[in-house]
Design an enzyme around this catalytic site. Structure first.
Site: not given
Lengths: 265, 389
Positions: B123, B125-127, B131, B157-158, B373, B376
């Site tokens: 997946f 999303l993060t750039e 984030g 990206i995991t 993801e 906290s």
């Protein structure tokens, strides 16, 4: 074609062994597992199913809670299960047990190209008698201590059996009975879809009334009363001390020295 | 809350435990030390139906439920945080959004291969500049008539080094918010690794979950078929946030598993380790530490399982959200994992600081659960946002 697999639920003897006053194993107080060699028998049947699509039927004799074990075997990929269970069968030795299981298998029906798979022996009794006795009572050719199976195009099997000092290769016609050892294969895990299907798969209980009219059943040779063998005593053997591992390139000399020090040589 | 397991769930839990113990634990140390992606176990998990646990059989799934999936991530993470997150990211961040938002054709095309483990999912999303703040998205998708053209890059990206299918979030235009201010219009796409113009960049060298593959994604005039738009055009941000709710349950579970695994290791160690002529388990400090950690881990477990049941209820009903349940579970489980692994290491003393014992790996693995993801702090924004709404 179908594969019939005989399985036994046994107490996990890797832990502490509990014994009742009458010398018999106290099965209720020990964790129950599927007999390890029987998992190799099931794996052999499932491998055959992978290649041929044949039906795999698991059969066990035991008290009603053995259903849990049979469901796990259905979750590994078996298609249906039969539990032979009744008070009349309780306390049976190998002679009585093999007669009852043979009758159960006879009721399931053994056809020309069927194979009965058993584990070599159960870890509770260690007799290795039930598989061969079932074969005798069903008049099936049998191969024990199986380490390899090759299916031939003509329907026969080339089977390798482990002997104490080597291997023997034999050709056997179906229907036949094979007793399997752990070197034969690596048992698979239950699968997630298998687990979520296993309670929907066919599951039958054969009780005394279901089997009593089978020609293989003789009323005076089943159950505790009909068993020629009686357990006198069961016990946990005393633990041996830890062994010594020798290392290096001169282990033979080291070993000779140890034996000499103990005045054994 | 009733967390009693069905017979099938209990059987599955036993199977996951056996698999983790026999297949995952023996290689966990090497996976970490060598930064090695445990592809062989991913393939085995595919065969066992672990890569699509809660999806229906008609799409190649195992027909189980969310709690069963959570228990799989939990058991894997007890012995290897890397393997836990591989399953979590694949299921929650790739297969789930396709199942929940995909067309029938998309589901039929992608889910069977994802569920069987033939394909691995990821997946994006993060750039570098976006984030938590999704409006900072720079990746663009331009409608070129019969296809989309994507340009931009994603980071952290995991699974990306080994993934075959990616859910990519990109800007598809400009729209206006309720107050009339211009906002980026964001959409989601299913992008295959082999699409022209798509490439996987450098892998990150990480503190923990070192076997997990974390890379950069680069899209240079990447051609994506028209039918690979996922969900409605312009609803990509909502899709991403709903997907992350599910992802957070997975990460909360990973954190829970790491904490439980650390406690298991520590209980065994304190019974063996002798000081002043007795096992350190005999000292009250050890006993109190263990007791408090166990209570905290169980508290985290209740939140994680509760979130799993909340997701299940939303799936069953076909509507609703479980953002707060997921955020609470992740906030508490991640903190618990960091806290528990640190305190467990302290009980191990000097040995715990060495690579001879798994506890330092668990402490390193735990930290990321407070970050990815959604940090906290983001979890607290989600929870308080719902309170002050």
């Amino acid at each position: 074609m179908k594969a019939i697999v005989c399985v036994k639920q046994v107490p996990d003897t890797s832990g502490k062994v509990a014994v009742k006053e009458n010398g018999q194993l106290d099965r209720a107080s020990m964790p129950a597992i599927t007999n390890p060699d029987d998992l190799n028998a099931l794996e052999a049947a499932l491998t055959l199913k992978d290649h041929t699509g044949c039906e795999v039927v698991v059969v066990s004799m035991g008290p009603p809670p053995a259903e849990g074990m049979l469901r796990e075997l259905l979750a590994r990929g078996a298609d249906r299960a039969v539990l032979i269970s009744g008070r009349e069968f309780g306390g049976s030795d190998t002679f009585a047990t093999s007669q009852i299981i043979a009758a159960g298998i006879d009721e399931i029906g053994v056809e020309k190209d069927d194979i009965v798979f058993c584990g070599r022996q159960a870890i509770d009794g260690d007799t290795a008698q039930v598989g061969p006795q079932i074969a005798e009572k069903l008049h099936l050719p049998q191969v024990s201590y199986v380490t390899d199976i090759k299916y031939q195009d003509d329907g026969s099997l080339i089977v390798t059996r482990a002997l104490e000092d080597g291997f023997m290769t034999v050709k056997v016609e179906t229907p036949c009975l094979l007793t399997c050892i752990k070197e034969l294969n690596e048992p698979r895990y239950m699968s997630v879809p298998g687990i979520f299907e296993c309670y929907g798969k066919p599951y039958e209980v054969f009780d005394y009334n279901r089997l009593k009219d089978n020609p293989l059943i003789e009323d005076d040779t089943i159950g505790l009363k009909g068993s020629p063998t009686n357990v006198w005593k069961s016990f946990t053997p005393p633990q041996k001390g830890a062994g010594t591992m020798l290392e290096g390139t001169d282990v033979a000399a080291q070993m000779a020295q140890i034996l000499a020090d103990k005045h054994l040589i | 809350m009733d967390f009693s397991l069905t017979k099938e769930q209990a059987m599955a839990q036993a199977m996951f435990r056996e698999f983790a113990e026999n297949e995952v634990k023996p290689i966990a140390k090497d996976v970490d030390a060598e930064e090695r992606f445990p592809i062989e176990n991913v393939k085995k998990m595919g065969k066992l139906g672990m890569m699509g646990i809660y999806f229906p059989k008609e799409y190649g799934g195992s027909g189980a439920d969310v709690l069963t999936y959570v228990m799989a991530v939990e058991e894997l993470s007890k012995v290897c945080g890397t393997t836990g997150v591989i399953l979590s990211a694949h299921t929650s961040l790739c297969a789930a959004p396709i199942y929940e938002n995909g067309t029938e054709e998309q589901k039929k095309k992608y889910l069977p291969k994802l569920c069987s483990g033939e394909w691995l999912g990821a997946f994006g999303l993060t750039e570098p500049g976006a984030g938590t703040d999704a409006q900072g998205q720079q990746t663009t998708a331009v409608d070129a008539g019969d296809h989309w053209v994507l340009n931009g890059s994603k980071i952290f990206i995991t699974n990306s080094g080994y993934a075959d299918v990616f859910i990519i979030i990109a800007v598809t235009g400009v729209t206006k918010d309720r107050k009339g201010r211009p906002r980026k219009e964001i959409s989601a796409f299913i992008v295959e690794r082999t699409f022209p113009g798509f490439s996987v960049g450098k892998a990150e060298e990480k503190m923990g979950i070192r076997g997990s593959s974390t890379c950069e994604l680069i899209m240079e005039d990447c051609i994506v078929p028209k039918e690979n738009l996922l969900g409605t055009k312009g609803r990509g941000f909502q899709l991403a946030m709903a997907t992350l709710d599910g992802g957070r349950i997975g990460i909360a579970t990973q954190a829970l598993g790491i904490a439980e695994g650390a406690l298991d290791e520590t209980v065994a160690y304190v019974k063996e380790r002798q000081q002043f002529g007795r096992p350190i388990a005999a000292f009250q400090n050890t006993q109190f530490e263990l007791a408090e950690m166990k209570a905290r881990v169980d508290a985290a477990k209740y939140l994680v399982y509760k979130a799993a049941l909340a997701k299940q209820a939303v799936m069953d009903a076909g509507k609703g959200r479980y953002s707060v349940e997921a955020a609470e579970a992740k906030l508490i489980a991640a903190r618990t994992a960091s806290d528990v692994t640190r305190r467990c290491l302290q009980l191990f003393g000097g040995y715990g600081y060495t690579r001879d014992y798994p506890i330092e790996r668990m402490m390193r693995d735990a930290k990321i659960t407070e970050i990815y993801e959604g940090t906290s702090e983001v979890m607290m924004m989600v929870i308080s946002g719902a309170m002050l709404h």
